[in-house]
Design an enzyme around this catalytic site. Structure first.
Site, PDB file in Angstrom:
ATOM      1  N   ASP A 225       0.963  -1.129   0.083  1.00  0.00           N
ATOM      2  CA  ASP A 225       0.172  -0.103  -0.060  1.00  0.00           C
ATOM      3  C   ASP A 225       0.903   1.121  -0.132  1.00  0.00           C
ATOM      4  O   ASP A 225       1.454   1.490   1.115  1.00  0.00           O
ATOM      5  CB  ASP A 225      -0.859  -0.055   1.172  1.00  0.00           C
ATOM      6  CG  ASP A 225      -1.462   1.350   1.422  1.00  0.00           C
ATOM      7  OD1 ASP A 225      -1.671   1.995   0.423  1.00  0.00           O
ATOM      8  OD2 ASP A 225      -2.142   1.620   2.656  1.00  0.00           O
ATOM      9  N   PRO A 226       1.114   1.919  -1.121  1.00  0.00           N
ATOM     10  CA  PRO A 226       0.326   1.551  -2.509  1.00  0.00           C
ATOM     11  C   PRO A 226       1.066   0.632  -3.252  1.00  0.00           C
ATOM     12  O   PRO A 226       2.101   0.350  -3.281  1.00  0.00           O
ATOM     13  CB  PRO A 226       0.318   3.023  -3.238  1.00  0.00           C
ATOM     14  CG  PRO A 226       1.703   3.627  -2.592  1.00  0.00           C
ATOM     15  CD  PRO A 226       1.955   2.981  -1.427  1.00  0.00           C
TER      16      PRO A 226
END
Length: 285
Positions: free
Chosen positions: A134-135
């Site tokens: 993430d991301p």
């Protein structure tokens, strides 16, 4: 097996740490080398840059830059695990030398600008950002689902993506109040917790300061056996545009990205904030 053996060079301002990491790889597949950015580049990083003040390639700017270029020229691809403010410096040299580069960090305006400049030069290298959990993996899983819905003629009426790098409950120390194990820069984790957030809920756009999003963390029941909470994660609307959930006839009324933590994390980090632990100005009122 005729597959060529890939070798990894681990460059770090802490040679001992690089050597320890290289020692975990199969024999002959990794080597460690010392490299440090000059102190003037590390000023105001705020995210765990080198504190040694050593100059990677000598005392001059040309010296460290030449040392960096020498490392990049040996590489087929560069994986940058540096503090995010240093990514554009490496990316600029990768573009100049036509070496692909990958990072797990959010694409900052500075990195985006390097990417735009790279497109103007013929044979520019691939620059991939946001390639972590993430991301990264969240983007890929989101697009897989969204594309499948669209392929079947469906419309996305609500989008919510949550994830978090959480330790296994059986590995947690019960005396650890954060119920968290730092797998990356502690200052990066805590500064990310104070980032503002923006999302859309039932057609209404909400913007929260870092303190507000911590205060509004809610219980998450997606995994009933785990005592989790979810807090808003950065600007979800920017990614909603990239996912095709807005514009060009699409108007998804709910677009939310969230971070998962074990219950109690948000209130404790918010307490850190009010205690003045995130700045030099002392406790908040």
């Amino acid at each position: 097996d005729e597959t060529p053996l890939r070798r990894v060079t681990i460059a770090s301002d802490c040679l001992e740490a690089a050597q320890a990491l290289a020692a975990t790889a199969p024999a002959g597949t990794a080597k460690a080398t010392h490299f440090a950015f000059p102190a003037f580049l590390l000023t105001n990083l705020g995210d765990g840059g080198s504190s040694s003040g050593e100059m990677g390639g000598g005392a001059s700017e040309d010296g460290w830059r030449a040392a960096l270029d020498a490392l990049l020229r040996e590489a087929e691809v560069v994986v940058s695990l540096l503090p995010p403010p240093l990514h554009p410096i490496v990316a600029e040299r990768c573009v100049e030398l036509c070496v692909p580069m990958v990072t797990a960090s959010y694409v900052s305006p500075e990195m985006a600008a390097v990417g735009e400049r790279a497109k103007l030069q013929g044979g520019f290298p691939v620059l991939l950002g946001e390639m972590g959990l993430d991301p990264g993996m969240d983007h890929m899983s989101a697009m897989k689902i969204i594309d499948e819905v669209h392929a079947e003629g469906g419309i996305v009426r609500g989008f919510s993506s949550v994830c978090g790098g959480l330790p296994s409950p059986d590995a947690l120390d019960p005396t650890n109040p954060l119920q968290y194990t730092f797998s990356w820069s502690p200052s990066g984790v805590l500064s990310a917790a104070m980032e503002p957030a923006k999302f859309k809920a039932h057609g209404r756009v909400l913007e929260l300061t870092g303190e507000e999003k911590l205060a509004q963390a809610e219980p998450f029941h997606g995994f009933p056996s785990l005592n989790l909470e979810v807090l808003a994660n950065r600007d979800a609307l920017a990614f909603g545009d990239q996912y095709g959930l807005s514009g060009a006839g699409a108007d998804c009324p709910t677009v939310f990205r969230g971070t998962l933590r074990f219950s109690g994390w948000s209130s404790l980090v918010r307490g850190f904030y009010f205690a003045g632990l995130f700045d030099k100005g002392g406790a908040k009122g």
